[in-house]
Design a protein around this motif. Structure first.
Motif, PDB file in Angstrom:
ATOM      1  N   THR A 180      -3.835   7.342  -1.864  1.00  0.00           N
ATOM      2  CA  THR A 180      -3.399   5.984  -1.563  1.00  0.00           C
ATOM      3  C   THR A 180      -3.426   5.108  -2.813  1.00  0.00           C
ATOM      4  O   THR A 180      -4.399   5.107  -3.557  1.00  0.00           O
ATOM      5  N   GLU A 191      -9.780   4.032   0.816  1.00  0.00           N
ATOM      6  CA  GLU A 191      -8.949   5.204   0.518  1.00  0.00           C
ATOM      7  C   GLU A 191      -8.439   5.153  -0.911  1.00  0.00           C
ATOM      8  O   GLU A 191      -8.331   6.180  -1.589  1.00  0.00           O
ATOM      9  N   VAL A 192      -8.099   3.950  -1.361  1.00  0.00           N
ATOM     10  CA  VAL A 192      -7.614   3.795  -2.730  1.00  0.00           C
ATOM     11  C   VAL A 192      -8.702   4.223  -3.711  1.00  0.00           C
ATOM     12  O   VAL A 192      -8.445   4.957  -4.679  1.00  0.00           O
ATOM     13  N   VAL A 222      -8.553   0.258   4.245  1.00  0.00           N
ATOM     14  CA  VAL A 222      -7.618   1.153   3.548  1.00  0.00           C
ATOM     15  C   VAL A 222      -7.896   1.147   2.045  1.00  0.00           C
ATOM     16  O   VAL A 222      -7.577   2.108   1.335  1.00  0.00           O
ATOM     17  N   VAL A 260       0.854  -1.187   0.000  1.00  0.00           N
ATOM     18  CA  VAL A 260       0.000   0.000   0.000  1.00  0.00           C
ATOM     19  C   VAL A 260       0.892   1.240   0.000  1.00  0.00           C
ATOM     20  O   VAL A 260       1.720   1.421   0.892  1.00  0.00           O
ATOM     21  N   GLU A 261       0.725   2.062  -1.013  1.00  0.00           N
ATOM     22  CA  GLU A 261       1.464   3.325  -1.098  1.00  0.00           C
ATOM     23  C   GLU A 261       0.632   4.396  -0.405  1.00  0.00           C
ATOM     24  O   GLU A 261      -0.449   4.761  -0.868  1.00  0.00           O
ATOM     25  N   ARG A 262       1.168   4.886   0.696  1.00  0.00           N
ATOM     26  CA  ARG A 262       0.370   5.763   1.558  1.00  0.00           C
ATOM     27  C   ARG A 262       1.298   6.652   2.372  1.00  0.00           C
ATOM     28  O   ARG A 262       2.258   6.173   2.976  1.00  0.00           O
TER      29      ARG A 262
END
Length: 291
Positions: free
Chosen positions: A246, A236-237, A233, A186-188
């Motif tokens: 995200t 959020e994406v 999460v 996850v890029e966050r």
């Protein structure tokens, strides 16, 4: 091209019987396996894969696989298959056994060892879908790469029916866990996070290398902290993944690391950090076949 098969010391025809009908791997899924990418005719990260094969076997209570036999089988299929091969799979089962869950008495049955090689396409991106089932992080086989793959087959079929290439699963406490055959990143918040192993996810070899290589390169890639990556999460994406928020990426032995560009039918942009990690991984792969 077709699949190249090796068993019991020699290459086999696809129509040839290579296992008994009472093999415990067939009757109850009592076996373990590994899949390696094939790069320039050689199995990538083979030492790490064989180490994990032994860990999975120990976790099932199987005797350690004969590494020399496995390596001989791999060498044979790679030579026979030629330059078009993309993956090699090693399967080790408990061998012949009763029809129920009990195994044959120790020392009675010889393990079945199969090595197969075939194509292995490497997509640059991937589409994913959430599925309604969960991974049991407290299962007796959590984190083991076993041949008991039916739940993955069902989950992946569900995702494919919805236009995806891979499924994403939560665990029983609502944390993001993994895909059916991949780890998730996850890029966050300027970091690339992957669920911790206690989530029940497999200790993926590509995941392991990405964490190591990212640390060496100064890339902000790390394992998540408890509670840091709930399954929600992914909302959020969907909310922000198209405008700089995200993002997601997946890792697996054949895919390497690839950005996710579609979640549940919604197009999302590939994350810049995910793309940077993808480039780093490809560069490191080119440096050595058995890191």
């Amino acid at each position: 091209m077709g699949v190249v098969i090796w068993s019991d010391g020699k290459l086999r025809d696809e129509r040839e019987a290579v296992a008994t009908a009472v093999d415990h791997g067939l009757t109850v899924g009592d076996g373990v396996f590994e899949t390696c990418a094939v790069i320039d005719g050689r199995a990538f990260a083979l030492t790490r894969h064989l180490r994990r094969l032994a860990r999975s076997a120990a976790g099932l209570g199987l005797a350690p696989p004969d590494e020399d036999e496995v390596r001989a089988g791999i060498d044979a299929v790679l030579v026979a298959g030629g330059p078009e091969l993309g993956r090699v799979r090693v399967t080790v089962t408990a061998g012949p056994g009763p029809l129920g869950s009990n195994r044959a008495a120790p020392g009675v049955a010889r393990q079945t060892v199969l090595v197969l090689a075939g194509p292995g396409p490497r997509p640059e991106t991937v589409r994913v879908a959430r599925v309604p089932w969960v991974r049991n992080e407290r299962s007796a086989v959590a984190g083991l790469k076993t041949t008991s793959y039916a739940e993955n087959v069902v989950a992946l079929a569900y995702a494919v029916e919805r236009g995806a290439d891979e499924a994403l699963l939560a665990n029983t406490v609502g944390d993001l866990c993994e895909g059916t055959g991949s780890n998730v990143f996850v890029e966050r918040g300027g970091e690339l996070l992957t669920p911790m192993l206690t989530s029940g996810c497999l200790a993926g070899i590509t995941r392991e290398l990405m964490l190591e290589w990212g640390l060496e390169a100064g890339l902000p890639v790390r394992e998540s902290r408890p509670g840091e990556l709930p399954f929600t999460v992914l909302e959020e994406v969907l909310d922000h993944g198209r405008d700089g928020g995200t993002r997601l990426a997946l890792s697996s032995s054949v895919r390497n690391l690839v950005p996710v560009v579609n979640l549940d039918g919604v197009e999302i942009a590939a994350g810049p950090l995910s793309l940077q990690a993808q480039r780093l991984f490809q560069a490191k792969v080119a440096e050595g076949i058995d890191p």
